[in-house]
Each structure stands twice: as structure tokens, then as C-alpha cells.
Scaffold this motif. Structure first.
Motif, PDB file in Angstrom:
ATOM      1  N   PRO A 138      -7.700  -3.329 -29.296  1.00  0.00           N
ATOM      2  CA  PRO A 138      -7.024  -2.080 -28.924  1.00  0.00           C
ATOM      3  C   PRO A 138      -5.651  -2.270 -28.246  1.00  0.00           C
ATOM      4  CG  PRO A 138      -8.791  -2.561 -27.390  1.00  0.00           C
ATOM      5  CD  PRO A 138      -8.888  -3.627 -28.458  1.00  0.00           C
ATOM      6  N   TYR A 139      -5.417  -3.453 -27.678  1.00  0.00           N
ATOM      7  CA  TYR A 139      -4.198  -3.611 -26.868  1.00  0.00           C
ATOM      8  C   TYR A 139      -3.374  -4.814 -27.316  1.00  0.00           C
ATOM      9  CZ  TYR A 139      -6.498  -0.442 -23.586  1.00  0.00           C
ATOM     10  OH  TYR A 139      -7.132   0.628 -23.022  1.00  0.00           O
ATOM     11  N   LEU A 140      -2.056  -4.610 -27.184  1.00  0.00           N
ATOM     12  CA  LEU A 140      -1.098  -5.708 -27.317  1.00  0.00           C
ATOM     13  C   LEU A 140      -0.353  -5.806 -25.984  1.00  0.00           C
ATOM     14  CD1 LEU A 140       0.461  -7.849 -29.026  1.00  0.00           C
ATOM     15  CD2 LEU A 140       2.053  -6.017 -29.618  1.00  0.00           C
ATOM     16  N   VAL A 141      -0.278  -7.007 -25.482  1.00  0.00           N
ATOM     17  CA  VAL A 141       0.396  -7.244 -24.191  1.00  0.00           C
ATOM     18  C   VAL A 141       1.662  -8.084 -24.445  1.00  0.00           C
ATOM     19  CG1 VAL A 141       0.194  -8.194 -21.880  1.00  0.00           C
ATOM     20  CG2 VAL A 141      -1.806  -7.146 -22.977  1.00  0.00           C
ATOM     21  N   TYR A 142       2.756  -7.613 -23.877  1.00  0.00           N
ATOM     22  CA  TYR A 142       4.045  -8.329 -23.968  1.00  0.00           C
ATOM     23  C   TYR A 142       4.413  -8.759 -22.549  1.00  0.00           C
ATOM     24  CZ  TYR A 142       8.895  -9.341 -25.328  1.00  0.00           C
ATOM     25  OH  TYR A 142      10.112  -9.956 -25.574  1.00  0.00           O
TER      26      TYR A 142
END
Length: 658
Positions: A145-149
Motif C-alpha cells: 500500500p505504501y511507497l516511502v521516499y
């Protein structure tokens, strides 16, 4: 008050000008430093914008990558993100349903990611990592569900540290990053006077991110010191110039005041000398009239010679005082006229005949070389200087003779009369020798009985001689007398013939030598005229104007004895009326009259004349003392007492030029 106000105004103007220059310098320096700050600040802001734009592009690319693919494999993610994030300033990774690491762009960051944790915050969830600022957003991917930058703080710090000369502060997630210029600024109190700052907000609104960027700048210490030194130099120069200007204005006003005082003193001395010489001229005139009359015996003539001698000495003191004041004021100049040097020497010889009759000393005159028939010479000053030195020699000489030697010299196209006066006295002391350069000095070691005068004789003579272009030397030895040698300038007249140099004789005022007559010429008797009246002027009508009845009587008697028909008047009104009626051939008048002056009265007479008239000014003042005398070249100037020989010579010259 005017003197102080004018001088102080100059120093105020100087200070204001200096302050304006300093303000201009400071303003220029401030603008220069501001331009330097603006260049560096623009570079910092531009770099920050570029950095945030890069992160925004990469975030959009990652999001588009997941949106465009139904299923993203780890290999595909690694390949895509590795190429995208090869700048190593950030790392991207995904989270599964349990909020743990699934895919990572660079395995080298795995340990840092694993040390972080997912934080739920009422719909504003984020992933917290030490040393990173993270951006978390949803992606359309099953079980991820998530993409972290994550942005590396180390790389941000390196980016900030790359900017030198300015203090850069960047706030990310409540964490502030500063470069070395902020932590240890190399500034001084001078640098703090030239400080600048600016701030901006850098935002990525699509991902709800906002960063604060501040830039501060202080002028370099070296350059501020240079500005400070320039300010000090300008202040010192401005203060110095202001003080010099103050002193110049004050001295100028002081000199102007001194000039006024000097001119007033000269005018006063001129008036005093005029008043003194007027009775002196009367004494001389009456004495000569009585001496030449048939009623005076030998004893009476001897007494009259003493009176004439004393009057001449008094007149000499007046002349010395006037010449001293003129020399100090710079108004002294030569009044050359055509004279016969032979006759001038004869006048000096005759002048000391009376002295020789009174004292046991005599004047021995010596001449070398030929004498011209005529030359241009200021005979008044020459006579005055010569008699001054001879008088001193007679006063202090212990021997029976005073030697007077004269010759003509030429040097560097200049012509001089060389005069030497030698006495046989006890000589001059060292203190007395100072009198030649220091006025009012007669030698402090001299006894009271040996001192005479007010101490300006030698000094005045030196000033007069040097001011007219001559020179003087004095040699004196104890018990061997004093020798004074001076040179007085003259101008030769080429058209004249010179007397033959067939003699080199000694001349004495007492007639001691046998060859005196051969050198000096035949002396006239008491009633004999040297210059007889020309036939063309015989019985000419002459108007004599003077407000002093003694001068009128003396001059009238002298002129009548020469054969003139003399009419006398004592005021300007009667003189102008007499002129209109008589229409005389010659007018002789005093310069100073009761209600007017001689030049003004002559100007009125010229309007009434019907034939050629010869005008003369006969005054106690010399020509240089008469204002606007040069504006009347047709008027001849004579000085009292009336010298009939000089008058006849000038009259004859006027007659020839008419």
C-alpha cells in the motif's frame, strides 16, 4: 566676530564635505556588499529549488511507474529505481500490508530502513528513520500500500556545506541544517555593520511537503577593515584640509586686516611726513633766501649753514621713516628720471660743506672712470641712501676724513653705480652689525652716549637697496673703521656723449685739493644761476598755487629771481579764476589743497586753457605717494623744497617736446 565666523564657516564646510564623502563611500560599500550577498543568495536558492525539483521529479516518476504496471516485480523496481536514484541523495522503498520492508531501490540502505518504524498518526501516517526525512504516499499495488521516499540528511548537509561565504539554514521536518559559516562565522563588529539576510519557503504541495530556507551574509572581515581604513584616511584628510582651510581663511583675513592697518599707517606716515616737511621746506627756503641776500654777513651765513644742515638732517629722518614703511608694505619702487650724475655728486659735495664748517671732519670724494652726460636714475633715493651712510661715517669716525668713492659698474646686462663709504672710526661691534638685518637694533653693548637714532637706518637702507634691485656689503674691524659698499641701479642713455676720462681726482667739500674745480666744474656764487632761463621762456607768466603762505613766499621769491612773472593764489576757487583771466604759460601747484587736490584742479584748468600750458605738481609727497599720478603723463612732479635747477631742466624738456 566677522573674522571668527568666516574662519569657523570654512571648517564647518570642510567637515560637512568630509562627512558627505564618507557617506558616499559607505553607501557604495554597502551596495557592493549587498550585490555580493545577492549573487550568493541567488545561487543558494537556485540550488535548493533544483534539489527539490529533482526530488519531485523522482517522486512523480516512481508513482507513475507503479500506476502504469499491474504488478511490479522486485527486479523491475530495482532496475528502475537504481537508474532513477543513482544520485544517491535519496532512497525509495515499499511497505507491505504489515508495514514492513518489501522492495528497496538500493540494498546498501537496508539496515537504515530496518532501523526505522512506521508511525500511525490519525490518517497522517509516516515512516520515521534516523538521519532521513521521509515522504510516504499510497500506491496502487497489491499487498504494497505504501511507497516511502527517504532523503538523506547527510547528503542535504553536504549540499549546504558546498556554499561558502554565506550562512545557509534549511529546515526539514523540524530539523534545521546549517553550514560552517553559521556555526563559526568569521565576522567582526565591522562586518556586523554590513549584514544581509533572506528567507524563502520551498514546497512540494503534491506530497504535502514544505521546507524553510534562510540565507545570511556578513561582509568579509578583510574588506570591512579596508573600508574602515579608508574612512579613517578620509576623516584625517578631511580634518586636515578643514583645519588648513580654517587657518588659510583666518590668515587671509588677518593679512587683509594687516594690509588695511599697514595702508593706514602708510597714509598716516605720509601725512605726518608732509606736515613735517612743509615747515622744513619753509626753514630751508627762508634760510637760503636770507643767505643769498645782501643783508647777511659771513657770521650770519655760517649760522644759516648750521640751520640748513639741521633742517636737512630732520628731513632725512622723515625720509628714512617713510622709506621704511614703504619697504615693509612692498610699495617701494624706483622713480627714474634723466639726471646728470656729475651734478648729483656736486650736490652731495655741497651738502657737506656746511658740516665741514661746523666740525673738524671733511668729506673726500673719489671718482673712477668716465661720467655720462645723462642717465636715468632715481636721484632722490640715491641721494638719500648716500647721505645716510656718509652721516653715519661722520658720526662714528674718529679720524679727520670720510672717504666717498664712486664708480660705474655693469653686471649681467645690468648697470649699477658703485658707492663706497669708508670711515676711520673704532668699527662696528657684532651687536651693531645686527642692525643691517634687524630693525630697532643699535647694539646692546654700546654705551648710552654712543647710541643714536631709533635703529632703522641701516635696516631701511638695506631694504631700500635690495627692493630696487641693488646690493650692499659692510665690512668692519675693531679700531680700523667701517667700509660700506652698495650698488644702486641706473639705466644708461645711449644717445649721450661721455665726458673724457682724463682724471681720477680727490674731491673735498672744503676745497682742500687744488683740482676740485676741474672735476666739479665752476661753482656758482650765491646769486649766480647755473641754468639761465631760456629766451623763449623769459618773462613767462607763472601761476603758483599753494595753501601754505610760507611756501608761496619762498617759491615765489625763487621763481621771480629766475625772471618769471609770478602770480600766487592760496585756494582753488581764486586759482581757477586767475587761470581763466591770466592764461599763464606755466602752472606750479601743491598737490594737497584745502578743498581739493592739485590733479583735480589741473583737470579743471585744462578745460579753460586756450594755449599750451606746462603743468607742475610741487609737493612734499613724491610721485609714488600721489594716487593716479601715472594717469597724467603730461604733468611733471617736483618735490619740496623747490630745486630751481631741476625745475628749469624739466621745463626746458617740456618746451622741446611741445
Amino acid at each position: 566676530m566677522k573674522f571668527n565666523a568666516s574662519a569657523l564657516l570654512s571648517i564647518v564646510i570642510g567637515f560637512i564635505s568630509t562627512l558627505m564623502v564618507i557617506l558616499i563611500l559607505l553607501n557604495h560599500s554597502y551596495n557592493e556588499f549587498e550585490d555580493d550577498y545577492q549573487r550568493k543568495a541567488d545561487l543558494v536558492f537556485s540550488s535548493a529549488y533544483d534539489m527539490m525539483l529533482q526530488h519531485k521529479i523522482m517522486l512523480n516518476a516512481l508513482k507513475s511507474f507503479f500506476d502504469a504496471s499491474a504488478i511490479v516485480t522486485p527486479e523491475e523496481f530495482n532496475l528502475f529505481s537504481e537508474e532513477l536514484l543513482k544520485i544517491k541523495s535519496a532512497v525509495a522503498f515499499t511497505l507491505n500490508d504489515r508495514n514492513t520492508l518489501r522492495y528497496v531501490s538500493d540494498p546498501s540502505f537496508k539496515s537504515d530502513i530496518m532501523s526505522g518504524e512506521f508511525v500511525e498518526n490519525e490518517g497522517d501516517d509516516f515512516y520515521e528513520m534516523r538521519g532521513y526525512s521521509t515522504i510516504l504516499f499510497h500506491i496502487d499495488e497489491p499487498n504494497m500500500p505504501y511507497l516511502v521516499y527517504a532523503i538523506s540528511h547527510e547528503r542535504v548537509q553536504q549540499r549546504i556545506d558546498s556554499h561558502s561565504g554565506v550562512c545557509v539554514q534549511l529546515t526539514l521536518d523540524n530539523i534545521t541544517f546549517e553550514n560552517s559559516n553559521c556555526l563559526n562565522p568569521s565576522i567582526s563588529w565591522l562586518s556586523s555593520l554590513f549584514s544581509y539576510s533572506g528567507a524563502d519557503i520551498i514546497a512540494i504541495p503534491e506530497y504535502a511537503q514544505q521546507y524553510n530556507l534562510n540565507v545570511r551574509y556578513w561582509a568579509p572581515k578583510k574588506e570591512t577593515y579596508e573600508v574602515f581604513v579608508l574612512v579613517l584616511l578620509i576623516m584625517a584628510m578631511g580634518f586636515t584640509i578643514s583645519v588648513l582651510l580654517y587657518l588659510k581663511v583666518r590668515n587671509h583675513l588677518h593679512m587683509a586686516q594687516l594690509a588695511i592697518q599697514t595702508n593706514s599707517k602708510i597714509a598716516l606716515l605720509s601725512t605726518i611726513n608732509h606736515e613735517i616737511r612743509t615747515p622744513i621746506n619753509a626753514v630751508l627756503g627762508y634760510s637760503n633766501m636770507l643767505k643769498n641776500s645782501d643783508y647777511c654777513d659771513l657770521s650770519g651765513r655760517a649760522t644759516l649753514d648750521k640751520i640748513i644742515w639741521s633742517a636737512n638732517l630732520l628731513n632725512s629722518v622723515a625720509e628714512n621713516t617713510l622709506n621704511f614703511s614703504k619697504s615693509v608694505a612692498g610699495h617701494l619702487k624706483l622713480e627714474n628720471k634723466e639726471v646728470d650724475l656729475f651734478n648729483e655728486l656736486k650736490n652731495i659735495d655741497e651738502y657737506y660743506q656746511a658740516f665741514s664748517q661746523i666740525h673738524s671732519k671733511r668729506l673726500v670724494m673719489q671718482h673712477h672712470g668716465a661720467l655720462p652726460d645723462s642717465m636715468l636714475l632715481d636721484s632722490t633715493k640715491f641721494f638719500q641712501l648716500t647721505t645716510n651712510f656718509i652721516n653715519n661715517a661722520f658720526k662714528y669716525s674718529s679720524g679727520p676724513e670720510v672717504i666717498f668713492d664712486i664708480s660705474l659698474k655693469s653686471s649681467r646686462l645690468q648697470h649699477f653705480i658703485r658707492v663706497a663709504v669708508k670711515d676711520s672710526g673704532k668699527g662696528m661691534s657684532a651687536g651693531s652689525m645686527k642692525a643691517i638685518t634687524q630693525p630697532f637694533n643699535t647694539g646692546s653693548e654700546l654705551g648710552h652716549n654712543d647710541q643714536s637714532g631709533i635703529g632703522i637706518g641701516l635696516y631701511t637702507c638695506k631694504r631700500v637697496i635690495e627692493d630696487v634691485g641693488g646690493s650692499i656689503r659692510i665690512r668692519s674691524a675693531e679700531n680700523r673703521g667701517t667700509l660700506v659698499v652698495f650698488r644702486f641701479p641706473y639705466h644708461p642713455i645711449e644717445r649721450v656723449n661721455h665726458r673724457a676720462d682724463g682724471f681720477n681726482a680727490s674731491l673735498t667739500g672744503n676745497g682742500i685739493t687744488n683740482n676740485k674745480a676741474s672735476v666739479m666744474g665752476e661753482q656758482r656764487s650765491n646769486n649766480e644761476h647755473v641754468s639761465p632761463l631760456p629766451p623763449s621762456l623769459a618773462h613767462s607768466s607763472l601761476l603758483l598755487v599753494d595753501d601754505n603762505r610760507f611756501n608761496l613766499e619762498v617759491c615765489s621769491n625763487i621763481l621771480q629771481n629766475e625772471g618769471f612773472n609770478v602770480s600766487v593764489k592760496a585756494d582753488d576757487v581764486s586759482a581757477l579764476t586767475e587761470f581763466s583771466q591770466l592764461q599763464p604759460n606755466i602752472v606750479v601747484m601743491d598737490y594737497r589743497l584745502g578743498n581739493t587736490d592739485g590733479l583735480t584742479l589741473i583737470s579743471k584748468m585744462k578745460k579753460k586753457q586756450i594755449h599750451q600750458v606746462h603743468y607742475f605738481i610741487l609737493s612734499a609727497n613724491d610721485k609714488s605717494e600721489i594716487p593716479n599720478a601715472e594717469a597724467y603723463p603730461d604733468i611733471a612732479y617736483l618735490q619740496k623744497p623747490l630745486n630751481i635747477d631741476v625745475f628749469l631742466q624739466l621745463l626746458d624738456l617740456k618746451q622741446k617736446l611741445a
